[in-house]
Design an enzyme around this catalytic site. Structure first.
Site, short mmCIF file in Angstrom:
data_model
loop_
_atom_site.label_atom_id
_atom_site.label_comp_id
_atom_site.label_asym_id
_atom_site.label_seq_id
_atom_site.Cartn_x
_atom_site.Cartn_y
_atom_site.Cartn_z
N GLU A 1 0.77 -1.24 0.00
CA GLU A 1 0.00 0.00 0.00
C GLU A 1 0.82 1.30 0.00
O GLU A 1 0.85 2.04 0.99
CB GLU A 1 -0.97 0.00 1.19
CG GLU A 1 -2.00 -1.12 1.08
CD GLU A 1 -3.06 -1.07 2.17
OE1 GLU A 1 -2.90 -0.29 3.15
OE2 GLU A 1 -4.06 -1.79 2.05
N GLU A 44 -6.02 -7.90 -0.96
CA GLU A 44 -6.69 -7.85 0.34
C GLU A 44 -8.17 -7.60 0.10
O GLU A 44 -8.54 -6.72 -0.67
CB GLU A 44 -6.15 -6.72 1.23
CG GLU A 44 -4.73 -6.93 1.75
CD GLU A 44 -4.30 -5.81 2.69
OE1 GLU A 44 -5.16 -5.05 3.18
OE2 GLU A 44 -3.08 -5.69 2.93
#
Length: 333
Positions: A154, A267
């Site tokens: 991320e 995710e």
């Protein structure tokens, strides 16, 4: 109408006959923990790695990919320096033992594109340092075809153009070692599928920049994350609606098709309630229906130290968590 659509999604999930996607699994989190304590912390107290034995449960459910989080700074205590032997041994023990079971492992430097909270592209952490880290890591694992290289977790708080340049440097460094392993490439701004076209809060949209990152071997997929709560952060157990899973993925799926690229949903997750169950079922069916561009998915999260975390799939007293039932139609032939 929404109730009818939600019922349809669940029925479709239960009756899913298509083969599962190539990759389905879980992010095992814990080896990156303890970053707020005096760093790097004490192994066995502030952070641990998941055990190889713990992956047997997920493998028995039909999962075949384990994403393992760890910290760049622990593995490479000095930029451009040697990898730490003790930390590398811990990572290698998990990777070698897990892949020996026939599973694949996705390496996840869980760093948000920063080293000791200084983002890549700053003078203190140049692109060359990130490339050097990946060169060293690739040399360690390039001979294991069951290991995949996730560039970083991320990216955030940096220009998208800066992240794209850093990612390209890392991809080039990996390939220069002779490694042919799959690479997963996240976008900027937490790599949300729903914010791939965002132009307000994280800089130039990923849709306009990240396509320029190329792999000479064409063995690279985008890694996006997607949650279904109000702000898309995955911090709330309530999901927006039964259909939000499909809604937040559709536009990115079309971008993949238009650009002839592929992706992994690295995710996803939702709290143990009926609305999230429907949202997750819809999202997974959407991936399966678009298997030409989606290679698989990973649930967030598992690992030995989550306790009663509402997204954890770690079995409790030998019993499955409710969300495991949602995933089963998408795990086995």
């Amino acid at each position: 109408m929404k109730r009818l659509l939600a019922t349809t999604l669940l029925a479709a999930a239960a009756a899913a006959h298509a083969a599962p996607l190539a990759w389905r699994g879980i992010s095992l989190s814990s080896a990156e923990w303890g970053e707020k304590l005096p760093f790097p912390g004490v192994y066995g107290k502030d952070y641990v790695y998941p055990s190889v034995a713990s992956t047997a449960y997920y493998q028995a459910q039909g999962m075949n990919l384990m994403r393992v989080g760890f910290r760049w700074e622990r593995l490479q205590p000095r930029l451009m320096g040697e990898l730490d032997a003790a930390e590398l041994a811990r990572l290698r023990e998990f990777v070698d033992g897990t892949t020996a079971r026939g599973l694949h492992v996705l390496l996840d430097p869980h760093n948000y594109a920063a080293y000791k909270d200084i983002h890549i592209g700053r003078p203190e952490v140049p692109h060359a340092a990130f490339a050097d880290f990946w060169r060293r890591l690739a040399l360690q694992f390039k001979d294991n075809a069951r290991v995949q290289f996730g560039l970083v977790n991320e990216p955030r708080n940096m220009p998208t153009e800066t992240w794209a340049d850093a990612a390209q440097a890392a991809v080039d460094a990996i390939r220069q070692t002779g490694a042919t392993n799959l690479i997963t490439l996240p976008g900027n701004g937490y790599t949300g599928a729903w914010s791939w076209f965002e132009s307000k809060w994280y800089g130039t949209p990923n849709a306009d920049v990240m396509g320029r990152v190329k792999d000479p071997l064409d063995n690279m997929v985008f890694e996006v994350h997607q949650y279904f709560d109000k702000d898309g952060s995955g911090t709330n157990a309530e999901c927006v609606s039964p259909t939000i899973g499909v809604e937040r993925l559709q536009r990115f799926t079309q971008w993949l098709k238009a650009n002839k690229r592929r992706a992994l949903l690295g995710e996803l997750g939702g709290g143990a309630n009926a609305v999230c169950e429907q949202a997750v079922a819809g999202a997974l069916k959407h991936l399966q229906d678009n298997a030409d561009v989606w290679t698989g998915w990973l649930w967030w999260a598992g690992g030995p130290t989550w306790g009663d975390y509402f997204l954890s799939l770690e079995p409790d007293g030998g019993k499955d968590k409710p969300q495991m039932r949602w995933l089963k139609p998408y795990l086995k032939d």
